[in-house]
Design a protein around this motif. Structure first.
Motif, PDB file in Angstrom:
ATOM      1  N   LEU A 146       0.964  -1.263  -0.085  1.00 37.77           N
ATOM      2  CA  LEU A 146       0.073  -0.194   0.073  1.00 37.77           C
ATOM      3  C   LEU A 146       0.854   1.255  -0.017  1.00 37.77           C
ATOM      4  CD1 LEU A 146      -2.712  -1.051   2.665  1.00 37.77           C
ATOM      5  CD2 LEU A 146      -2.952  -1.174   0.179  1.00 37.77           C
ATOM      6  N   MET A 147       2.023   1.262   0.823  1.00 41.94           N
ATOM      7  CA  MET A 147       2.816   2.441   1.044  1.00 41.94           C
ATOM      8  C   MET A 147       3.411   2.362  -0.385  1.00 41.94           C
ATOM      9  SD  MET A 147       4.727   1.768   4.688  1.00 41.94           S
ATOM     10  CE  MET A 147       3.685   1.221   5.821  1.00 41.94           C
ATOM     11  N   ILE A 148       4.062   1.522  -1.127  1.00 43.14           N
ATOM     12  CA  ILE A 148       4.728   1.571  -2.310  1.00 43.14           C
ATOM     13  C   ILE A 148       3.755   2.295  -3.447  1.00 43.14           C
ATOM     14  CG2 ILE A 148       5.670   0.328  -4.257  1.00 43.14           C
ATOM     15  CD1 ILE A 148       7.562   0.525  -1.772  1.00 43.14           C
ATOM     16  N   ASP A 149       2.425   1.676  -3.503  1.00 38.85           N
ATOM     17  CA  ASP A 149       1.550   2.367  -4.530  1.00 38.85           C
ATOM     18  C   ASP A 149       1.404   3.661  -4.272  1.00 38.85           C
ATOM     19  OD1 ASP A 149       1.336  -0.508  -5.508  1.00 38.85           O
ATOM     20  OD2 ASP A 149      -0.426  -0.641  -4.417  1.00 38.85           O
ATOM     21  N   ARG A 150       1.203   4.051  -2.798  1.00 35.10           N
ATOM     22  CA  ARG A 150       0.987   5.557  -2.640  1.00 35.10           C
ATOM     23  C   ARG A 150       2.208   6.458  -2.965  1.00 35.10           C
ATOM     24  NH1 ARG A 150      -2.650   2.744  -1.579  1.00 35.10           N
ATOM     25  NH2 ARG A 150      -3.102   3.189  -3.725  1.00 35.10           N
ATOM     26  N   SER A 151       3.626   5.672  -2.746  1.00 32.03           N
ATOM     27  CA  SER A 151       4.613   6.513  -3.241  1.00 32.03           C
ATOM     28  C   SER A 151       4.903   6.836  -4.699  1.00 32.03           C
ATOM     29  CB  SER A 151       5.857   5.825  -2.629  1.00 32.03           C
ATOM     30  OG  SER A 151       6.041   4.740  -3.209  1.00 32.03           O
ATOM     31  N   ASP A 152       4.575   5.933  -5.469  1.00 26.59           N
ATOM     32  CA  ASP A 152       4.450   5.753  -6.891  1.00 26.59           C
ATOM     33  C   ASP A 152       3.590   7.001  -7.446  1.00 26.59           C
ATOM     34  OD1 ASP A 152       6.428   3.617  -6.914  1.00 26.59           O
ATOM     35  OD2 ASP A 152       4.644   2.077  -7.389  1.00 26.59           O
ATOM     36  N   ASP A 153       2.482   6.877  -6.918  1.00 24.00           N
ATOM     37  CA  ASP A 153       1.459   7.895  -7.325  1.00 24.00           C
ATOM     38  C   ASP A 153       2.015   9.412  -6.709  1.00 24.00           C
ATOM     39  OD1 ASP A 153      -0.250   6.098  -8.016  1.00 24.00           O
ATOM     40  OD2 ASP A 153      -1.472   6.334  -6.364  1.00 24.00           O
ATOM     41  N   PHE A 154       2.609   9.561  -5.730  1.00 17.19           N
ATOM     42  CA  PHE A 154       3.278  10.581  -5.244  1.00 17.19           C
ATOM     43  C   PHE A 154       4.509  11.229  -6.080  1.00 17.19           C
ATOM     44  CE2 PHE A 154       6.383  12.608  -2.236  1.00 17.19           C
ATOM     45  CZ  PHE A 154       5.811  13.864  -2.215  1.00 17.19           C
ATOM     46  N   ILE A 155       5.080  10.462  -6.709  1.00 17.08           N
ATOM     47  CA  ILE A 155       6.489  10.653  -7.339  1.00 17.08           C
ATOM     48  C   ILE A 155       5.967  11.235  -8.629  1.00 17.08           C
ATOM     49  CG2 ILE A 155       8.166   9.781  -8.612  1.00 17.08           C
ATOM     50  CD1 ILE A 155       8.781  10.065  -5.866  1.00 17.08           C
ATOM     51  N   LYS A 156       4.818  10.712  -9.392  1.00 19.05           N
ATOM     52  CA  LYS A 156       4.341  11.059 -10.400  1.00 19.05           C
ATOM     53  C   LYS A 156       3.628  12.565 -10.371  1.00 19.05           C
ATOM     54  CE  LYS A 156       2.814   6.633 -12.153  1.00 19.05           C
ATOM     55  NZ  LYS A 156       1.778   5.467 -12.213  1.00 19.05           N
ATOM     56  N   TYR A 157       3.082  12.783  -9.090  1.00 19.56           N
ATOM     57  CA  TYR A 157       2.454  13.731  -8.880  1.00 19.56           C
ATOM     58  C   TYR A 157       3.559  15.104  -8.724  1.00 19.56           C
ATOM     59  CZ  TYR A 157       0.609  17.846  -5.910  1.00 19.56           C
ATOM     60  OH  TYR A 157       0.266  19.025  -5.386  1.00 19.56           O
ATOM     61  N   VAL A 158       4.377  14.487  -7.908  1.00 25.01           N
ATOM     62  CA  VAL A 158       5.870  15.669  -7.698  1.00 25.01           C
ATOM     63  C   VAL A 158       6.423  15.899  -8.999  1.00 25.01           C
ATOM     64  CG1 VAL A 158       8.281  15.978  -6.797  1.00 25.01           C
ATOM     65  CG2 VAL A 158       6.257  14.871  -5.489  1.00 25.01           C
ATOM     66  N   GLU A 159       6.714  14.706 -10.140  1.00 27.43           N
ATOM     67  CA  GLU A 159       7.152  15.243 -11.404  1.00 27.43           C
ATOM     68  C   GLU A 159       6.593  16.205 -12.072  1.00 27.43           C
ATOM     69  OE1 GLU A 159       9.193  10.773 -12.235  1.00 27.43           O
ATOM     70  OE2 GLU A 159       7.331  11.298 -12.723  1.00 27.43           O
ATOM     71  N   ASN A 160       5.162  16.002 -12.097  1.00 29.19           N
ATOM     72  CA  ASN A 160       4.143  16.974 -12.757  1.00 29.19           C
ATOM     73  C   ASN A 160       4.314  18.213 -12.389  1.00 29.19           C
ATOM     74  OD1 ASN A 160       2.068  17.145 -14.755  1.00 29.19           O
ATOM     75  ND2 ASN A 160       0.607  17.209 -13.089  1.00 29.19           N
ATOM     76  N   ILE A 161       4.114  18.604 -11.070  1.00 29.98           N
ATOM     77  CA  ILE A 161       4.248  19.786 -10.535  1.00 29.98           C
ATOM     78  C   ILE A 161       5.459  20.665 -10.518  1.00 29.98           C
ATOM     79  CG2 ILE A 161       2.238  19.449  -9.079  1.00 29.98           C
ATOM     80  CD1 ILE A 161       4.019  19.486  -6.671  1.00 29.98           C
ATOM     81  N   THR A 162       6.635  19.724 -10.519  1.00 22.05           N
ATOM     82  CA  THR A 162       7.730  20.497 -10.538  1.00 22.05           C
ATOM     83  C   THR A 162       8.378  20.890 -11.959  1.00 22.05           C
ATOM     84  OG1 THR A 162       8.862  18.248 -10.486  1.00 22.05           O
ATOM     85  CG2 THR A 162       8.722  19.535  -8.357  1.00 22.05           C
ATOM     86  N   ARG A 163       7.719  20.084 -13.049  1.00 23.68           N
ATOM     87  CA  ARG A 163       7.948  20.692 -14.319  1.00 23.68           C
ATOM     88  C   ARG A 163       7.627  22.201 -14.442  1.00 23.68           C
ATOM     89  NH1 ARG A 163       5.069  15.754 -15.855  1.00 23.68           N
ATOM     90  NH2 ARG A 163       6.675  14.157 -16.461  1.00 23.68           N
TER      91      ARG A 163
END
Length: 504
Positions: A146-163
């Motif tokens: 569950l933590m890994i799934d949430r962290s994968d989603d989190f990284i996608k979110y961070v990649e998107n907003i930091t562009r």
């Protein structure tokens, strides 16, 4: 008439002065050193007026008496004892724990007060006996996906907003992960980090209310136990409704039976099958204590699990990111370890991989040394007690205080304490450390039960971030800050900005 009015006002003022200073000779009459108290406020005026965080007020008192083992203080008008000596800390928190089993902050058990953190001794022993197995290695491994799934989603979110905007406020950023992760691991809710849905808005509102100080805390300091006696709560009624409704919703969706998610609610529902849970008998003559695991009891545990797992973990990670951005050599060393360990584990974040990241552990430990988010240990004595090696005598019902920041910044225990140095926690440097010199999760039987969950959750998030992003200070990165005096936990007022750039 004017003269009589002035005499009346003066008389009332004098009576109030006498009332609000009636206890202020307590420590002086017992030859216990301490700062002079201020009428009504005692020694915490700056905290009561929300000018300075309570933890910093206590740390200042700790620093002002370097030659004292204990210091007499007044929380409003109530005498309390600040312990500075590590041997006494160990004696009180571990060896004589049965004399100090309660935190001394209780409130209405129907209003979420029956949670593991605030529970009185009898309730705590039953809850601790049954809830400790929920945080075993096996249970944490089951939750890891569950933590890994949430962290994968989190990284996608961070990649998107930091562009679009590489510079981000890190405390709010990592809260996106912890709110999603706690929702998944505790309640089986899959939240979309990219949207501010109804549940997220409610949770953010709840979080603000839980961790914003209200004057019920000062009332309970002045009249210890009054909140519990009058049957009210430290928190607004909507918080109780939120967690009761949330638990009821989850239980109904699962029809009262555990599923294959292996989250917190599944583990609770497995316990609920027993109808009643029992505390451990310490002696054969001790009466066996039992407790019906009602939805109210479950809601209280959900409340404290959410509160501890969301805010404290996010704040710790925020401080860690802040220090790594300002210490690139430490950041590079940590990123190299993460890369090397993951290479040995087929590039997968597993429980075993996290255990192999020893430098990551040191960085976290040093972060919590400098920023012990929950920076106060408070215990109530249940019998008259003589503090060993001192003149201080505690009466039944009085409290002892331990300033974690005071200890963690004491040069006697931690040389050059203002320097961020993870190597303080190398095996050779910690081999002979006093067990009470480092206590961010408390100490003794009533330490933080969820510390292992917090460690795994935080490490998953940090590994995923640091393997993909470099952290940099910017012109907007503040070199100094003060803690928000309105918050229960140590939180920097105004947050903290850093820049996140892709590693490759």
């Amino acid at each position: 008439m004017a003269i009589y009015f002035l005499i009346g006002v003066a008389t009332v003022a004098y009576c109030l002065y006498l009332y609000f200073t009636r206890t202020f000779n307590y420590w002086r009459s017992r030859n216990v050193a301490g700062p002079p108290p201020v009428p009504f406020f005692g020694n915490i005026k700056e905290s009561v007026l929300r000018r300075k965080h309570f933890a910093i007020v206590l740390k200042d008192i700790y620093n002002a008496y370097p030659n004292e083992k204990v210091v007499g203080v007044y929380r409003m008008t109530t005498p309390a004892l600040l312990i500075r000596d590590l041997d006494i800390v160990k004696q009180v928190m571990i060896k004589d724990f049965d004399n100090f089993p309660e935190r001394g902050v209780e409130f209405d058990k129907d209003g979420l007060g029956a949670n593991l953190f605030h529970a009185d001794e009898a309730l705590w022993r039953v809850l601790r006996n049954k809830f400790t197995p929920l945080f075993t290695t096996g249970k944490l491994k089951n939750m890891l996906h569950l933590m890994i799934d949430r962290s994968d989603d989190f990284i996608k979110y961070v990649e998107n907003i930091t562009r679009a905007q590489p510079e981000q406020e890190v405390f709010q950023l990592v809260q996106k992960f912890t709110i999603a992760n706690i929702s998944a691991c505790a309640f089986g809710l899959d939240l979309d980090m990219t949207k501010e849905g109804d549940v997220q808005r409610k949770m953010r509102k709840i979080d603000k209310q839980i961790f914003t100080l209200n004057y019920a805390f000062e009332l309970d300091m002045m009249y210890p136990g009054i909140i519990s006696k009058i049957g009210t709560s430290l928190f607004p009624a909507n918080i109780k409704r939120f967690f009761h409704d949330l638990v009821k919703q989850v239980v109904n969706v699962r029809k009262g039976e555990p599923t294959d998610r292996k989250d917190f609610m599944d583990l609770i529902l497995e316990l609920k099958r027993e109808k009643q849970v029992h505390g451990a008998q310490r002696t054969k003559d001790e009466e066996k204590k039992s407790l019906e695991l009602t939805e109210g009891i479950i809601a209280a545990q959900a409340f404290v699990f959410y509160a501890a797992g969301y805010e404290s973990s996010a704040t710790t990670m925020g401080f860690m990111l802040m220090q790594l951005a300002q210490n690139p050599e430490i950041q590079n060393k940590l990123a190299a370890e993460i890369k090397e360990v993951l290479r040995r584990h087929d590039d997968k974040v597993t429980y075993e991989a996290l255990q192999d990241m020893t430098y990551l552990d040191r960085v976290f430990d040093e972060t919590l040394r400098m920023y012990p988010v929950v920076d106060l240990i408070l215990r109530k004595v249940v019998t008259d007690y003589k503090i060993p090696g001192s003149n201080a005598m505690l009466k039944k019902g009085q409290t002892v205080l331990i300033s974690i920041s005071g200890i963690h910044y004491d040069e006697e225990h931690w040389p050059n304490p203002l320097r961020f140095d993870p190597d303080r926690f190398s095996p050779e440097n910690t081999a002979n450390k006093h067990p009470a010199a480092y206590i961010p999760f408390g100490i003794g039987p009533r330490n933080c039960i969820g510390l292992r969950f917090a460690k795994v959750q935080s490490r998953v998030c940090m590994v995923q971030l640091l393997r993909r992003f470099r952290l940099l200070s910017t012109d907007h990165t503040r070199r100094d800050f003060h803690y928000d005096p309105r918050r229960i936990v140590l939180t920097p007022a105004g947050g903290f900005k850093i820049k996140l750039l892709p590693r490759e």
